[in-house]
Write an enzyme that holds these catalytic residues in place. Sequence first.
Site, PDB file in Angstrom:
ATOM      1  N   TYR A 143      46.874  37.680  42.673  1.00 14.40           N
ATOM      2  CA  TYR A 143      47.193  37.571  42.095  1.00 14.40           C
ATOM      3  C   TYR A 143      49.439  38.045  41.518  1.00 14.40           C
ATOM      4  O   TYR A 143      49.247  39.007  42.080  1.00 14.40           O
ATOM      5  CB  TYR A 143      46.955  38.267  39.934  1.00 14.40           C
ATOM      6  CG  TYR A 143      47.677  37.797  39.088  1.00 14.40           C
ATOM      7  CD1 TYR A 143      47.726  37.373  38.006  1.00 14.40           C
ATOM      8  CD2 TYR A 143      48.313  39.513  38.578  1.00 14.40           C
ATOM      9  CE1 TYR A 143      48.087  37.207  37.323  1.00 14.40           C
ATOM     10  CE2 TYR A 143      48.841  39.111  37.130  1.00 14.40           C
ATOM     11  CZ  TYR A 143      48.818  37.758  36.697  1.00 14.40           C
ATOM     12  OH  TYR A 143      49.523  37.919  35.201  1.00 14.40           O
ATOM     13  N   LYS A 199      47.040  44.234  46.268  1.00 10.52           N
ATOM     14  CA  LYS A 199      46.583  42.175  46.971  1.00 10.52           C
ATOM     15  C   LYS A 199      46.971  42.911  48.674  1.00 10.52           C
ATOM     16  O   LYS A 199      47.123  41.484  48.908  1.00 10.52           O
ATOM     17  CB  LYS A 199      47.164  41.554  46.518  1.00 10.52           C
ATOM     18  CG  LYS A 199      46.174  41.856  44.819  1.00 10.52           C
ATOM     19  CD  LYS A 199      44.642  40.815  44.997  1.00 10.52           C
ATOM     20  CE  LYS A 199      44.215  41.291  43.748  1.00 10.52           C
ATOM     21  NZ  LYS A 199      42.460  40.512  43.873  1.00 10.52           N
ATOM     22  N   ALA A 252      28.025  44.875  46.392  1.00  7.27           N
ATOM     23  CA  ALA A 252      28.409  43.982  47.845  1.00  7.27           C
ATOM     24  C   ALA A 252      29.101  45.406  48.555  1.00  7.27           C
ATOM     25  O   ALA A 252      29.319  44.603  49.700  1.00  7.27           O
ATOM     26  CB  ALA A 252      29.426  43.262  47.304  1.00  7.27           C
ATOM     27  N   THR A 302      39.400  37.798  31.300  1.00  6.37           N
ATOM     28  CA  THR A 302      38.713  38.489  31.566  1.00  6.37           C
ATOM     29  C   THR A 302      38.145  39.736  31.553  1.00  6.37           C
ATOM     30  O   THR A 302      39.048  40.236  30.859  1.00  6.37           O
ATOM     31  CB  THR A 302      38.246  38.582  33.418  1.00  6.37           C
ATOM     32  OG1 THR A 302      39.174  39.558  34.002  1.00  6.37           O
ATOM     33  CG2 THR A 302      38.760  37.361  34.404  1.00  6.37           C
ATOM     34  N   SER A 310      28.775  36.907  39.315  1.00  6.59           N
ATOM     35  CA  SER A 310      28.524  36.684  37.947  1.00  6.59           C
ATOM     36  C   SER A 310      29.035  36.885  36.857  1.00  6.59           C
ATOM     37  O   SER A 310      29.126  36.545  35.609  1.00  6.59           O
ATOM     38  CB  SER A 310      27.897  38.436  38.237  1.00  6.59           C
ATOM     39  OG  SER A 310      28.875  39.624  37.559  1.00  6.59           O
ATOM     40  N   TYR A 321      51.820  45.397  37.875  1.00  8.10           N
ATOM     41  CA  TYR A 321      50.992  44.677  38.879  1.00  8.10           C
ATOM     42  C   TYR A 321      51.456  44.223  39.670  1.00  8.10           C
ATOM     43  O   TYR A 321      50.804  45.467  40.650  1.00  8.10           O
ATOM     44  CB  TYR A 321      50.919  43.772  38.002  1.00  8.10           C
ATOM     45  CG  TYR A 321      49.077  42.665  39.115  1.00  8.10           C
ATOM     46  CD1 TYR A 321      47.429  43.349  37.904  1.00  8.10           C
ATOM     47  CD2 TYR A 321      49.151  42.562  39.906  1.00  8.10           C
ATOM     48  CE1 TYR A 321      47.018  42.299  38.371  1.00  8.10           C
ATOM     49  CE2 TYR A 321      48.281  41.846  40.785  1.00  8.10           C
ATOM     50  CZ  TYR A 321      47.059  42.043  39.585  1.00  8.10           C
ATOM     51  OH  TYR A 321      45.917  41.890  40.907  1.00  8.10           O
ATOM     52  N   ALA A 361      36.305  42.857  41.919  1.00 12.29           N
ATOM     53  CA  ALA A 361      37.198  43.900  41.238  1.00 12.29           C
ATOM     54  C   ALA A 361      35.957  45.079  40.879  1.00 12.29           C
ATOM     55  O   ALA A 361      35.230  44.734  40.185  1.00 12.29           O
ATOM     56  CB  ALA A 361      37.477  43.289  39.624  1.00 12.29           C
ATOM     57  N   GLY A 385      31.018  38.329  44.116  1.00 12.65           N
ATOM     58  CA  GLY A 385      32.067  38.546  42.208  1.00 12.65           C
ATOM     59  C   GLY A 385      30.700  38.155  41.443  1.00 12.65           C
ATOM     60  O   GLY A 385      31.978  36.480  40.704  1.00 12.65           O
TER      61      GLY A 385
END
Length: 399
Positions: free
Chosen positions: A229, A248, A114, A279, A52, A239, A143, A50
């Site tokens: 997070y 998570k 990936a 992001t 990039s 979340y 993600a 990840g």
Amino acid sequence: MGQVTLTEKIEGNVARSVNPQGLQRMMQSQIAVVREKGQYTGAKRALILGGSASYGLASRVTAAFGQGAATVSVGYARPPQDNFLGAAGWWNQVFFKQAAEAAGLVAKNFNANAFLPATKRDVIHYIQSELDGPIDLLVYSIAAPKRVNPFDPNEIWRSVIKPIGKSVTDFTVDLAHNQLLTTTTEAATPSEITATEHVMGGEDWELWVQSLQAAGVLAPNCKTLLFSYEGPAAMAPIYHDGTLGRAKRAAEASARQLQKQLVPSGGEALISVNRSVTTKASVVIPGFSRYCTALYQVEQALGTHERAIDQQDRLFRDMVYGSRREVDTLGRLRPDAMELSPAVQEQVATLLPQITPVNFTVDLPGYQQFRREFRQLSGFAVPGVTNEFDVEKFADLAF
């Protein structure tokens, strides 16, 4: 194509265009942040899954330019084709490679999924044949919207950002029209919860570690990190208490399992609970943009605002390889401690009720910061960079 004038396109909270020159300048800026703080002892060979964009890209920058590591990145972004200039993540990896090689560092990019077993095999072959030793830092920062079951290619898991148990109504910013809108997100179904755990949890992280170990390309003292997070109470329904939070928790269970495997040989599996940053993935979380508008405004006044590169360099320099680890009762690294401190959150809680669809304005300093950072993810709104682009100037850059 020759010389063209680029047009910035934003639909909802999704960027549909890029300015490669701006992305190149942003890469130079991130490298400068790390270089200004000097070298520190860390990894020699890092694999960034990840790599990039966002936290993964920032991890790669600090590994290379702070630690002097050879870096291998697996990213997944559309390359330039015909009249399409390519995705920001593709250019980020190109410009990183250019800068790293100019500094005498090894930098290898894989533009691949990936999750696929074939990608794992290709990366392992590269490490075995091209690197001068095994990987001693593995960063997992993926993600994704979907993942194919590695044991049944006919099954596809799709992740969702939804609450669990009941629907949630919140305000979120429409970046395309600079408006604050009321949105309602329905509760996830049991199958959606399970699918999100498969995609965004730690299963693939474990498969990578197992594959690298089996191939003999994971150093005994390897450190591996996955980013999590927590966020504030205001974000908990969508979340922490929602599908992403459930994923998570699954990732944290994977970390405990990996820790058992790695510790006997001197390795370490870590969860880092990261702060809120702008992001391309985070801006589509309902309510997140409004929270960041308040948070950034408070942090600007306090002088504590951090972008991904600021936090990641601090995380690796001070906590992963330094002597200033901040951990919670679960053993997780907590670089988000400044954001979630009472001094900050009390001010954010006071400001949030004042940010409503009725009184929202683009002049809010926190929103200006948030929107500027969002635009810079695609290379726009970068100081000193115009929208005039010479295609041929960048045509020969190697991925």
